[in-house]
Design a protein around this motif. Structure first.
Motif, PDB file in Angstrom:
ATOM      1  N   GLY A 213       0.782  -1.230   0.000  1.00 44.58           N
ATOM      2  CA  GLY A 213       0.000   0.000   0.000  1.00 44.58           C
ATOM      3  C   GLY A 213       0.815   1.283   0.000  1.00 44.58           C
ATOM      4  O   GLY A 213       0.265   2.358  -0.232  1.00 44.58           O
ATOM      5  N   ASP A 214       2.129   1.188   0.251  1.00 48.57           N
ATOM      6  CA  ASP A 214       2.974   2.390   0.236  1.00 48.57           C
ATOM      7  C   ASP A 214       3.613   2.567  -1.138  1.00 48.57           C
ATOM      8  O   ASP A 214       4.098   1.593  -1.713  1.00 48.57           O
ATOM      9  N   PRO A 215       3.695   3.803  -1.632  1.00 48.08           N
ATOM     10  CA  PRO A 215       4.373   3.996  -2.916  1.00 48.08           C
ATOM     11  C   PRO A 215       5.867   3.671  -2.821  1.00 48.08           C
ATOM     12  O   PRO A 215       6.498   3.962  -1.797  1.00 48.08           O
ATOM     13  N   VAL A 216       6.396   3.047  -3.870  1.00 46.00           N
ATOM     14  CA  VAL A 216       7.849   2.874  -3.955  1.00 46.00           C
ATOM     15  C   VAL A 216       8.475   4.263  -3.934  1.00 46.00           C
ATOM     16  O   VAL A 216       8.012   5.162  -4.633  1.00 46.00           O
ATOM     17  N   GLY A 217       9.496   4.436  -3.090  1.00 43.63           N
ATOM     18  CA  GLY A 217      10.116   5.758  -2.937  1.00 43.63           C
ATOM     19  C   GLY A 217       9.731   6.422  -1.632  1.00 43.63           C
ATOM     20  O   GLY A 217      10.287   7.461  -1.287  1.00 43.63           O
ATOM     21  N   CYS A 218       8.804   5.818  -0.866  1.00 47.65           N
ATOM     22  CA  CYS A 218       8.398   6.435   0.400  1.00 47.65           C
ATOM     23  C   CYS A 218       9.519   6.332   1.448  1.00 47.65           C
ATOM     24  O   CYS A 218       9.540   7.095   2.409  1.00 47.65           O
ATOM     25  N   GLY A 219      10.437   5.385   1.243  1.00 52.40           N
ATOM     26  CA  GLY A 219      11.616   5.323   2.104  1.00 52.40           C
ATOM     27  C   GLY A 219      11.411   4.578   3.410  1.00 52.40           C
ATOM     28  O   GLY A 219      12.248   4.626   4.299  1.00 52.40           O
ATOM     29  N   ARG A 220      10.303   3.851   3.509  1.00 57.08           N
ATOM     30  CA  ARG A 220      10.033   3.132   4.746  1.00 57.08           C
ATOM     31  C   ARG A 220      11.071   2.051   5.049  1.00 57.08           C
ATOM     32  O   ARG A 220      11.409   1.810   6.200  1.00 57.08           O
ATOM     33  N   TYR A 221      11.545   1.392   4.002  1.00 57.95           N
ATOM     34  CA  TYR A 221      12.458   0.258   4.198  1.00 57.95           C
ATOM     35  C   TYR A 221      13.818   0.453   3.530  1.00 57.95           C
ATOM     36  O   TYR A 221      14.510  -0.518   3.245  1.00 57.95           O
ATOM     37  N   SER A 222      14.175   1.697   3.240  1.00 61.96           N
ATOM     38  CA  SER A 222      15.467   1.904   2.571  1.00 61.96           C
ATOM     39  C   SER A 222      15.994   3.288   2.901  1.00 61.96           C
ATOM     40  O   SER A 222      15.296   4.113   3.491  1.00 61.96           O
ATOM     41  N   ASP A 223      17.247   3.545   2.503  1.00 63.90           N
ATOM     42  CA  ASP A 223      17.860   4.849   2.739  1.00 63.90           C
ATOM     43  C   ASP A 223      17.594   5.815   1.590  1.00 63.90           C
ATOM     44  O   ASP A 223      17.305   6.990   1.815  1.00 63.90           O
ATOM     45  N   ILE A 224      17.733   5.303   0.355  1.00 64.07           N
ATOM     46  CA  ILE A 224      17.595   6.155  -0.831  1.00 64.07           C
ATOM     47  C   ILE A 224      16.931   5.320  -1.926  1.00 64.07           C
ATOM     48  O   ILE A 224      17.239   4.129  -2.069  1.00 64.07           O
ATOM     49  N   THR A 225      16.029   5.944  -2.682  1.00 62.17           N
ATOM     50  CA  THR A 225      15.412   5.282  -3.837  1.00 62.17           C
ATOM     51  C   THR A 225      15.739   6.083  -5.092  1.00 62.17           C
ATOM     52  O   THR A 225      15.699   7.314  -5.077  1.00 62.17           O
ATOM     53  N   VAL A 226      16.053   5.357  -6.159  1.00 58.29           N
ATOM     54  CA  VAL A 226      16.485   5.994  -7.412  1.00 58.29           C
ATOM     55  C   VAL A 226      15.511   5.655  -8.536  1.00 58.29           C
ATOM     56  O   VAL A 226      15.110   4.499  -8.693  1.00 58.29           O
ATOM     57  N   PHE A 227      15.143   6.680  -9.320  1.00 61.24           N
ATOM     58  CA  PHE A 227      14.283   6.488 -10.496  1.00 61.24           C
ATOM     59  C   PHE A 227      15.038   6.848 -11.767  1.00 61.24           C
ATOM     60  O   PHE A 227      15.913   7.716 -11.746  1.00 61.24           O
ATOM     61  N   SER A 228      14.666   6.204 -12.879  1.00 61.31           N
ATOM     62  CA  SER A 228      15.224   6.544 -14.200  1.00 61.31           C
ATOM     63  C   SER A 228      14.130   7.111 -15.091  1.00 61.31           C
ATOM     64  O   SER A 228      12.990   6.630 -15.064  1.00 61.31           O
ATOM     65  N   PHE A 229      14.503   8.096 -15.882  1.00 60.18           N
ATOM     66  CA  PHE A 229      13.559   8.693 -16.834  1.00 60.18           C
ATOM     67  C   PHE A 229      14.044   8.538 -18.274  1.00 60.18           C
ATOM     68  O   PHE A 229      13.790   9.375 -19.129  1.00 60.18           O
ATOM     69  N   HIS A 230      14.775   7.449 -18.522  1.00 62.07           N
ATOM     70  CA  HIS A 230      15.140   7.076 -19.897  1.00 62.07           C
ATOM     71  C   HIS A 230      13.841   6.789 -20.664  1.00 62.07           C
ATOM     72  O   HIS A 230      12.870   6.304 -20.081  1.00 62.07           O
ATOM     73  N   PRO A 231      13.809   7.037 -21.981  1.00 65.42           N
ATOM     74  CA  PRO A 231      12.550   6.898 -22.735  1.00 65.42           C
ATOM     75  C   PRO A 231      11.854   5.539 -22.663  1.00 65.42           C
ATOM     76  O   PRO A 231      10.633   5.480 -22.833  1.00 65.42           O
ATOM     77  N   VAL A 232      12.561   4.448 -22.435  1.00 68.39           N
ATOM     78  CA  VAL A 232      11.837   3.170 -22.337  1.00 68.39           C
ATOM     79  C   VAL A 232      11.199   2.964 -20.973  1.00 68.39           C
ATOM     80  O   VAL A 232      10.388   2.057 -20.805  1.00 68.39           O
ATOM     81  N   LYS A 233      11.542   3.792 -19.985  1.00 70.63           N
ATOM     82  CA  LYS A 233      11.017   3.594 -18.634  1.00 70.63           C
ATOM     83  C   LYS A 233       9.578   4.135 -18.527  1.00 70.63           C
ATOM     84  O   LYS A 233       8.994   4.537 -19.511  1.00 70.63           O
ATOM     85  N   ILE A 234       9.030   4.170 -17.314  1.00 74.93           N
ATOM     86  CA  ILE A 234       7.609   4.490 -17.130  1.00 74.93           C
ATOM     87  C   ILE A 234       7.271   5.918 -17.582  1.00 74.93           C
ATOM     88  O   ILE A 234       6.297   6.149 -18.285  1.00 74.93           O
ATOM     89  N   ILE A 235       8.056   6.892 -17.104  1.00 74.75           N
ATOM     90  CA  ILE A 235       7.928   8.266 -17.608  1.00 74.75           C
ATOM     91  C   ILE A 235       9.324   8.722 -18.032  1.00 74.75           C
ATOM     92  O   ILE A 235      10.327   8.154 -17.592  1.00 74.75           O
ATOM     93  N   THR A 236       9.386   9.752 -18.875  1.00 66.90           N
ATOM     94  CA  THR A 236      10.691  10.121 -19.426  1.00 66.90           C
ATOM     95  C   THR A 236      10.975  11.617 -19.364  1.00 66.90           C
ATOM     96  O   THR A 236      10.054  12.443 -19.346  1.00 66.90           O
ATOM     97  N   THR A 237      12.292  11.922 -19.322  1.00 63.94           N
ATOM     98  CA  THR A 237      12.782  13.283 -19.531  1.00 63.94           C
ATOM     99  C   THR A 237      13.841  13.265 -20.648  1.00 63.94           C
ATOM    100  O   THR A 237      14.680  14.150 -20.714  1.00 63.94           O
ATOM    101  N   GLY A 238      13.829  12.249 -21.493  1.00 68.06           N
ATOM    102  CA  GLY A 238      14.891  12.053 -22.490  1.00 68.06           C
ATOM    103  C   GLY A 238      15.987  11.224 -21.851  1.00 68.06           C
ATOM    104  O   GLY A 238      16.072  10.016 -22.050  1.00 68.06           O
ATOM    105  N   GLU A 239      16.861  11.863 -21.120  1.00 63.75           N
ATOM    106  CA  GLU A 239      17.732  11.213 -20.140  1.00 63.75           C
ATOM    107  C   GLU A 239      17.399  11.881 -18.818  1.00 63.75           C
ATOM    108  O   GLU A 239      17.034  13.065 -18.793  1.00 63.75           O
ATOM    109  N   GLY A 240      17.543  11.169 -17.722  1.00 66.69           N
ATOM    110  CA  GLY A 240      17.291  11.815 -16.436  1.00 66.69           C
ATOM    111  C   GLY A 240      17.101  10.793 -15.346  1.00 66.69           C
ATOM    112  O   GLY A 240      16.832   9.617 -15.608  1.00 66.69           O
ATOM    113  N   GLY A 241      17.268  11.253 -14.114  1.00 68.25           N
ATOM    114  CA  GLY A 241      17.075  10.371 -12.971  1.00 68.25           C
ATOM    115  C   GLY A 241      16.768  11.193 -11.737  1.00 68.25           C
ATOM    116  O   GLY A 241      16.838  12.432 -11.765  1.00 68.25           O
ATOM    117  N   MET A 242      16.408  10.512 -10.656  1.00 77.45           N
ATOM    118  CA  MET A 242      16.133  11.217  -9.416  1.00 77.45           C
ATOM    119  C   MET A 242      16.427  10.293  -8.244  1.00 77.45           C
ATOM    120  O   MET A 242      16.224   9.078  -8.339  1.00 77.45           O
TER     121      MET A 242
END
Ligand SMILES: *Cc1c(COP(=O)(O)O)cnc(C)c1O
Length: 387
Positions: free
Chosen positions: A168-197
């Protein structure tokens, strides 16, 4: 050719990007903080740091957690090489933990065994990078419980999994980890061309990653040695990089975020439809674990049969020859020549290798039509009848 994955760009996206192009700031303007805030709020976490790729975000996450030479980083062999390379950038030794064959995710019981042995031998890792394979979250609660007593820090490589949820918690909420990383490469879920967070609940980690993403420079008097000399003044207090995302990219990201939920709903509906249509054919979808909602980055099947590697190669060829751009995720990282040069060997992680032998990724993206999907399935049926 129907690709296995592709971006979805709308008029609204184009207008958002155009607006930045005619504004005063192409970089270091207002779009980047707006994009960070959109992702931070969506994940329900404390802080978000946008960078130019998930690879950069993974590297900064490792640096912020203090990973260095003499340390160890563990990850799964069933991932893109970037999940392991971030440890190597820091001079750390990289190790792997085998997977659950039916989800492709890191195996918690294999992790338990390896942690016990490593603790005995004084070879515990400093950092574990887990990957939410294909968009389905790993068993985060259990992985966290296993790592906690040993002080192992956890990075979630959620390159496949923005918008997924775990219990029920969104991935990235940080409940069970220190840092969560996302990719915004065009094949991923959403894109910025290249990019990450990188997102985190820890303000200090966020501050450190932000500083490292921009040359190790600070403008905050509290972080300086001595006094600020005026409004122009900055200090470089450590060695950093230029890993910044541009405002052009961030504007695209903000616009894409508004459609994230629709995008995932569409992917999930297509995945359900594949499950139904593929019944009775010699391909087995990944198991869906309970209490986890996948972001459906990839639709992966195992090709069944006596010799899955041969059958998989034949089906891959057949679909490619008929205009379906299937792919394979992933070649086990430890078998890459670079990782073999560091002492890893084929045979080291048998579940990941057996999984790889039969793995095939079918097309899945929000604009895939039902008739395109029907065509993919009927080609698989034709192939199964003649093989
Ligand atoms: C795509 C991907 C990355 C790298 O993402 P970039 O934004 O291209 O650097 C890292 N890990 C996994 C699991 C990925 O799929």
């Amino acid at each position: 050719m129907i690709p296995y994955g592709t971006q979805h760009i709308t008029e609204q996206d184009i207008e958002a990007v155009t607006a930045v192009l005619t504004s005063s700031h192409l970089t270091q303007g207002r779009a980047v903080p707006a994009f960070e805030e959109a992702v931070r709020a969506f994940c329900g976490t404390g802080h978000a740091v946008a960078v130019n790729s998930a690879t950069s975000a993974l590297y900064l996450a490792c640096l912020a957690l203090g990973l260095g030479s003499g340390d160890r980083l563990w990850t799964t062999p069933n991932t893109f090489v970037a999940s392991a390379n971030c440890g190597r950038y820091c001079g750390a030794e990289v190790g792997f933990v085998d997977i659950e064959a039916d989800t492709g995710n890191i195996c918690a019981s294999a992790l338990a065994t390896r942690l016990e042995a490593a603790a005995r031998d004084g070879q515990l890792p400093k950092v574990l990078v887990v990957v939410h394979f294909a968009g389905q979250p790993c068993d985060l609660r259990q992985i966290h419980a296993l790592c906690l007593p040993y002080g192992v820090r956890i990075i979630e490589d959620a390159s496949h999994a923005i918008g997924a949820s775990y219990e029920g918690d969104p991935v990235g909420c940080g409940r069970y980890s220190d840092i969560t990383v996302f990719s915004f490469h065009p094949v991923k879920i959403i894109t910025t061309g290249e990019g990450g967070m990188a997102v985190t609940q820890d303000g200090e980690l966020a501050r450190h990653m932000r500083r490292l993403a921009s040359h190790g420079i600070t403008r905050d008097p509290a972080e300086m040695q001595g006094d600020s000399e005026g409004g122009w003044y900055y200090q470089q207090i450590e060695l950093g990089y230029n890993f910044r995302l541009t405002d052009i990219q961030a504007a695209l990201g903000c616009s894409q975020m508004t459609r994230l939920q629709d995008n995932i709903q569409r992917r999930a509906a297509l995945a359900d439809r594949y499950d139904q249509l593929l019944q009775g054919l010699p391909v087995q979808p990944l198991r869906r674990a309970v209490a986890r909602q996948s972001a459906w980055h990839l639709y992966v099947v195992q090709v069944a049969g006596q010799q899955p590697a041969t059958q998989r190669a034949r089906l891959y060829q057949y679909l490619q020859a008929h205009g379906v751009g299937v792919n394979v995720h992933y070649i086990p990282v430890h078998t890459q020549p670079y990782y073999q040069s560091l002492g890893h060997r084929p045979g080291d992680y048998p579940a990941a290798e057996a999984y790889y032998a039969g793995a095939l990724t079918l097309p899945l993206f929000p604009t895939l039509t039902e008739s395109q999907q029907d065509r993919v399935v009927s080609l698989i049926r034709q192939w199964s009848l003649q093989s």
